[in-house]
Design a protein around this motif. Structure first.
Motif, PDB file in Angstrom:
ATOM      1  N   LEU A   1       0.853  -1.181   0.000  1.00  0.00           N
ATOM      2  CA  LEU A   1       0.000   0.000   0.000  1.00  0.00           C
ATOM      3  C   LEU A   1       0.889   1.231   0.000  1.00  0.00           C
ATOM      4  O   LEU A   1       1.764   1.361   0.860  1.00  0.00           O
ATOM      5  N   GLN A   2       0.662   2.104  -0.945  1.00  0.00           N
ATOM      6  CA  GLN A   2       1.461   3.323  -1.074  1.00  0.00           C
ATOM      7  C   GLN A   2       0.559   4.521  -0.850  1.00  0.00           C
ATOM      8  O   GLN A   2      -0.350   4.764  -1.642  1.00  0.00           O
ATOM      9  N   ALA A   3       0.824   5.240   0.230  1.00  0.00           N
ATOM     10  CA  ALA A   3       0.020   6.419   0.568  1.00  0.00           C
ATOM     11  C   ALA A   3       0.759   7.689   0.188  1.00  0.00           C
ATOM     12  O   ALA A   3       1.992   7.746   0.256  1.00  0.00           O
ATOM     13  N   SER A   4      -0.003   8.705  -0.176  1.00  0.00           N
ATOM     14  CA  SER A   4       0.579   9.992  -0.519  1.00  0.00           C
ATOM     15  C   SER A   4      -0.444  11.088  -0.290  1.00  0.00           C
ATOM     16  O   SER A   4      -1.628  10.805  -0.048  1.00  0.00           O
ATOM     17  N   GLY A   5       0.016  12.336  -0.346  1.00  0.00           N
ATOM     18  CA  GLY A   5      -0.906  13.463  -0.271  1.00  0.00           C
ATOM     19  C   GLY A   5      -0.865  14.261   1.004  1.00  0.00           C
ATOM     20  O   GLY A   5      -1.537  15.278   1.130  1.00  0.00           O
ATOM     21  N   GLY A   6      -0.097  13.801   1.986  1.00  0.00           N
ATOM     22  CA  GLY A   6       0.009  14.566   3.221  1.00  0.00           C
ATOM     23  C   GLY A   6       0.773  15.853   2.997  1.00  0.00           C
ATOM     24  O   GLY A   6       1.325  16.099   1.929  1.00  0.00           O
TER      25      GLY A   6
ATOM     26  N   LEU B   1      -5.389  -6.282   7.227  1.00  0.00           N
ATOM     27  CA  LEU B   1      -4.152  -7.059   7.280  1.00  0.00           C
ATOM     28  C   LEU B   1      -2.978  -6.252   6.717  1.00  0.00           C
ATOM     29  O   LEU B   1      -1.842  -6.418   7.140  1.00  0.00           O
ATOM     30  N   TYR B   2      -3.280  -5.373   5.781  1.00  0.00           N
ATOM     31  CA  TYR B   2      -2.230  -4.637   5.086  1.00  0.00           C
ATOM     32  C   TYR B   2      -2.273  -3.161   5.463  1.00  0.00           C
ATOM     33  O   TYR B   2      -3.344  -2.567   5.583  1.00  0.00           O
ATOM     34  N   TRP B   3      -1.073  -2.582   5.631  1.00  0.00           N
ATOM     35  CA  TRP B   3      -0.942  -1.186   6.029  1.00  0.00           C
ATOM     36  C   TRP B   3       0.072  -0.471   5.147  1.00  0.00           C
ATOM     37  O   TRP B   3       1.095  -1.062   4.753  1.00  0.00           O
ATOM     38  N   GLY B   4      -0.214   0.791   4.873  1.00  0.00           N
ATOM     39  CA  GLY B   4       0.739   1.626   4.174  1.00  0.00           C
ATOM     40  C   GLY B   4       1.744   2.219   5.149  1.00  0.00           C
ATOM     41  O   GLY B   4       1.659   2.019   6.356  1.00  0.00           O
ATOM     42  N   GLN B   5       2.660   2.993   4.620  1.00  0.00           N
ATOM     43  CA  GLN B   5       3.766   3.506   5.420  1.00  0.00           C
ATOM     44  C   GLN B   5       3.422   4.758   6.206  1.00  0.00           C
ATOM     45  O   GLN B   5       4.186   5.162   7.071  1.00  0.00           O
ATOM     46  N   GLY B   6       2.292   5.359   5.967  1.00  0.00           N
ATOM     47  CA  GLY B   6       1.900   6.556   6.694  1.00  0.00           C
ATOM     48  C   GLY B   6       2.309   7.818   5.966  1.00  0.00           C
ATOM     49  O   GLY B   6       3.366   7.879   5.326  1.00  0.00           O
ATOM     50  N   THR B   7       1.468   8.835   6.073  1.00  0.00           N
ATOM     51  CA  THR B   7       1.768  10.132   5.496  1.00  0.00           C
ATOM     52  C   THR B   7       1.411  11.203   6.524  1.00  0.00           C
ATOM     53  O   THR B   7       0.348  11.145   7.133  1.00  0.00           O
ATOM     54  N   GLN B   8       2.301  12.156   6.723  1.00  0.00           N
ATOM     55  CA  GLN B   8       2.132  13.157   7.766  1.00  0.00           C
ATOM     56  C   GLN B   8       1.211  14.273   7.308  1.00  0.00           C
ATOM     57  O   GLN B   8       1.389  14.840   6.217  1.00  0.00           O
ATOM     58  N   VAL B   9       0.249  14.606   8.140  1.00  0.00           N
ATOM     59  CA  VAL B   9      -0.623  15.760   7.932  1.00  0.00           C
ATOM     60  C   VAL B   9      -0.411  16.706   9.108  1.00  0.00           C
ATOM     61  O   VAL B   9      -0.559  16.301  10.266  1.00  0.00           O
ATOM     62  N   THR B  10      -0.067  17.938   8.804  1.00  0.00           N
ATOM     63  CA  THR B  10       0.151  18.939   9.840  1.00  0.00           C
ATOM     64  C   THR B  10      -0.725  20.142   9.545  1.00  0.00           C
ATOM     65  O   THR B  10      -0.656  20.707   8.453  1.00  0.00           O
ATOM     66  N   VAL B  11      -1.538  20.517  10.516  1.00  0.00           N
ATOM     67  CA  VAL B  11      -2.456  21.644  10.362  1.00  0.00           C
ATOM     68  C   VAL B  11      -2.082  22.706  11.386  1.00  0.00           C
ATOM     69  O   VAL B  11      -2.087  22.453  12.586  1.00  0.00           O
ATOM     70  N   SER B  12      -1.764  23.883  10.894  1.00  0.00           N
ATOM     71  CA  SER B  12      -1.379  24.967  11.790  1.00  0.00           C
ATOM     72  C   SER B  12      -2.597  25.833  12.128  1.00  0.00           C
ATOM     73  O   SER B  12      -3.516  25.956  11.326  1.00  0.00           O
ATOM     74  N   SER B  13      -2.553  26.410  13.300  1.00  0.00           N
ATOM     75  CA  SER B  13      -3.679  27.254  13.735  1.00  0.00           C
ATOM     76  C   SER B  13      -3.510  28.687  13.265  1.00  0.00           C
ATOM     77  O   SER B  13      -2.471  29.089  12.779  1.00  0.00           O
TER      78      SER B  13
END
Length: 121
Positions: free
Chosen positions: A3-8, A109-121
């Motif tokens: 699983l390939q995640a993107s977009g963060g 059962l399957y997981w991607g590597q994670g993508t970071q989402v950061t929201v500033s105030s």
């Protein structure tokens, strides 16, 4: 299965991001896909899930702001996130399973590597 995640990324409060996740080397049909997130110091939590039949599940915090979707072949899942808040800051993980209820029940059962989402105030 991979699983390939993107977009963060980094966005200001009120902004939008779209996460994408594609599965490859699939030995069987993914009947459930979805997104979890883990914020610093907090347990992993379900954000949204979708079945191959199109049934969706959302965390209360995501309802009305996030939309999960997938393509008909069932090997990609997307998460459109609007009106983002600082509390949405987390690492977002996509997950998939051939069992329809697996993702909602705690993850596939399957997981991607994670993508970071950061929201500033």
């Amino acid at each position: 299965v991979q699983l390939q995640a993107s977009g963060g990324g980094f966005v200001q409060a009120g902004g939008s991001l779209r996460l994408s996740c594609s599965a490859s080397e699939i030995p069987f049909t993914m009947n459930s896909m979805g997104w979890y997130r883990r914020a610093p110091g907090k347990p992993r939590e379900l954000v949204a899930a979708i079945t191959s039949g199109g049934a969706t599940t959302y965390a209360d915090s995501a309802k009305g702001r996030f939309t999960i979707s997938s393509i008909s072949s069932g090997n990609s899942v997307y998460l459109q996130m609007n009106n983002l808040r600082p509390e949405d800051t987390a690492v977002y993980y996509c997950t998939a399973d051939n069992l329809e209820k697996a993702v909602v029940a705690g993850g596939g059962l399957y997981w991607g590597q994670g993508t970071q989402v950061t929201v500033s105030s």
